[in-house]
Scaffold this active site. Structure first.
Site, PDB file in Angstrom:
ATOM      1  N   CYS A  73       7.997 -54.895 -27.048  1.00  0.00           N
ATOM      2  CA  CYS A  73       8.007 -54.717 -25.600  1.00  0.00           C
ATOM      3  C   CYS A  73       8.864 -55.795 -24.957  1.00  0.00           C
ATOM      4  O   CYS A  73       9.068 -56.873 -25.521  1.00  0.00           O
ATOM      5  CB  CYS A  73       6.592 -54.760 -25.046  1.00  0.00           C
ATOM      6  SG  CYS A  73       5.708 -56.302 -25.361  1.00  0.00           S
ATOM      7  N   HIS A  92       5.919 -66.647 -30.698  1.00  0.00           N
ATOM      8  CA  HIS A  92       6.926 -65.718 -30.177  1.00  0.00           C
ATOM      9  C   HIS A  92       7.989 -66.499 -29.399  1.00  0.00           C
ATOM     10  O   HIS A  92       7.867 -66.681 -28.192  1.00  0.00           O
ATOM     11  CB  HIS A  92       6.210 -64.697 -29.288  1.00  0.00           C
ATOM     12  CG  HIS A  92       7.083 -63.748 -28.539  1.00  0.00           C
ATOM     13  ND1 HIS A  92       8.341 -63.348 -28.964  1.00  0.00           N
ATOM     14  CD2 HIS A  92       6.867 -63.091 -27.354  1.00  0.00           C
ATOM     15  CE1 HIS A  92       8.856 -62.506 -28.080  1.00  0.00           C
ATOM     16  NE2 HIS A  92       7.985 -62.345 -27.099  1.00  0.00           N
ATOM     17  N   CYS A 127      11.931 -60.368 -23.803  1.00  0.00           N
ATOM     18  CA  CYS A 127      11.457 -60.506 -25.186  1.00  0.00           C
ATOM     19  C   CYS A 127      12.283 -59.693 -26.174  1.00  0.00           C
ATOM     20  O   CYS A 127      12.320 -60.004 -27.371  1.00  0.00           O
ATOM     21  CB  CYS A 127      10.000 -60.069 -25.284  1.00  0.00           C
ATOM     22  SG  CYS A 127       8.853 -61.079 -24.331  1.00  0.00           S
TER      23      CYS A 127
END
Length: 406
Positions: free
Chosen positions: A392, A362, A92
């Site tokens: 994160c 996302h 991510c």
């Protein structure tokens, strides 16, 4: 040390990341990346022959997203062949890391004009559900790594954060995103995606659900109990992996579709240049990169590195939390943002002020670049000075960056 100056930033809208449902799902990932690269050139007038590198974040480098998306996207966008390109994966955190590498190269004096960005087509077929480090028994023995959603539930359990607090944060994210869209706060960076025939594929955020309330979220069933007990071949279950390190932890499942990040497609990019290049070519810088950092934390819980990453990048910058006007911490799961604000004792009116991934979605490798553009636009809108962005990442990591509006 030379400064890395941000010239411009732009992004696509986020499309629902499901085949047959999302408005971007039929497009090639090169197409999404090309959209933002072409926009940067049109908006700034740069000569792409001067671009030293295109640093691109993409986490799932399989299928159409394989084969160095950064280089292929630049070629598809009509960049001069001398503009090199690379692709990286920090899960991510890939989009922030791409920009950190771009900034670091300029600050080291090795490059003068670099693009940092990313693309993720979450509608693309992916491999099946399996633990990180699957197949490496030694790694799983020393660092058992589970599923992100199960980790989110584990953290909420360990921290004693109730579902009601997480649902309230998710509802607030939706409300803030709805307000931002209504007031046009994303318009400066948002680039419509067109089909090959020139028709509009998507020109607005497709994922938000502005009608969301804490009450409607409370009716949703938790998403991860079954996943927690899923077993891939001879591997331990995701719950067992966490319990290897936290044997007494009775995980309470509090995350669901409404307080977790949305599955979407999208791309974003940031153009950075050295001060000498800006002066020589008459460009206008919008911001400068103050500091960057990377931080690792517990791989078993996986999602806790944003807090130490923020502290580390502040130390690098010689700043304090009080100096930061705006924070963007990716809402991978509600507990990530909630813990971030609680641990750092932050004013909630400075964090994700225009909503986050629970409302907007996302697109893994693109999100970091998008958030840098979002915080820059909001600093300009509110006459702020410093913005801090972190998120994160799988494996228990978090990159971070602080920018200063010029």
């Amino acid at each position: 040390m030379p400064e890395a100056l941000i010239i411009d930033a732009c992004r696509t809208p986020r499309g629902i990341g499901k085949q047959g449902k999302g408005s971007l799902a039929h497009l090639h990932p090169h197409h999404l990346g090309r959209t933002v690269l072409e926009a940067l050139v049109a908006r700034t007038g740069i000569d792409t022959a001067d671009v030293d590198d295109v640093v691109w974040g993409t986490s799932a480098q399989v299928g159409q997203q394989s084969g160095d998306l950064g280089r292929m996207t630049a070629l598809d966008a009509g960049f001069d062949v001398r503009a090199s390109g690379m692709t990286l994966d920090r899960f991510c955190g890939s989009g922030i890391t791409a920009n950190n590498i771009a900034a670091n190269a300029i600050m080291a004096g090795m490059e003068h004009l670099v693009v940092g960005g990313g693309t993720e087509m979450m509608s693309s077929p992916k491999k099946g559900l399996m633990p990180m480090g699957s197949g490496n028994a030694h790694l799983q023995e020393i660092h058992p790594q589970s599923h992100q959603g199960v980790c989110a539930d584990a953290i909420a359990t360990l921290e004693g954060i109730p579902r009601e607090a997480l649902d309230a944060l998710a509802a607030e994210s939706q409300a803030r995103a709805a307000r931002a869209i209504k007031e046009g706060r994303f318009d400066k960076s948002l680039i419509a995606v067109k089909n090959l025939d020139g028709t509009i594929a998507l020109d607005h955020e497709e994922f938000p659900r502005p009608q969301t309330t804490a009450e409607s979220l409370a009716a949703l069933a938790p998403s991860f109990p079954a996943i927690a007990d899923y077993r891939h071949e001879d591997n331990p279950t995701f719950r067992e992996l966490i319990n290897q390190k936290y044997p007494d932890l009775d995980i309470q499942h509090v995350h669901h579709a409404g307080n977790s990040s949305g599955v979407v497609d999208g791309s974003g990019a940031v153009l950075m240049a050295s001060e000498s290049y800006v002066k020589a070519h008459g460009l206008r810088a919008r911001a400068r990169v103050v500091a960057t950092s990377n931080m690792g934390d517990d791989p078993t819980l996986m999602l806790n590195a944003p807090v130490p990453a923020a502290r580390k990048v502040l130390e690098r910058a010689g700043l304090t939390l009080a100096d930061i006007d705006l924070f963007e911490v990716n809402e991978a799961f509600a507990v990530v943002a909630e813990k971030f604000m609680r641990d750092l004792d932050l004013d909630r009116n400075k964090v994700n002020v225009n909503g986050g991934a629970m409302a907007l979605g996302h697109p893994i490798g693109a999100t970091g670049a998008m958030l840098i553009g979002t915080v820059l636009d909001e600093l300009e809108r509110t006459d702020g000075q410093f913005g801090l962005v972190t998120m994160c990442a799988g494996g228990g990591m978090a990159p971070a960056i602080i920018i200063e509006r010029i």
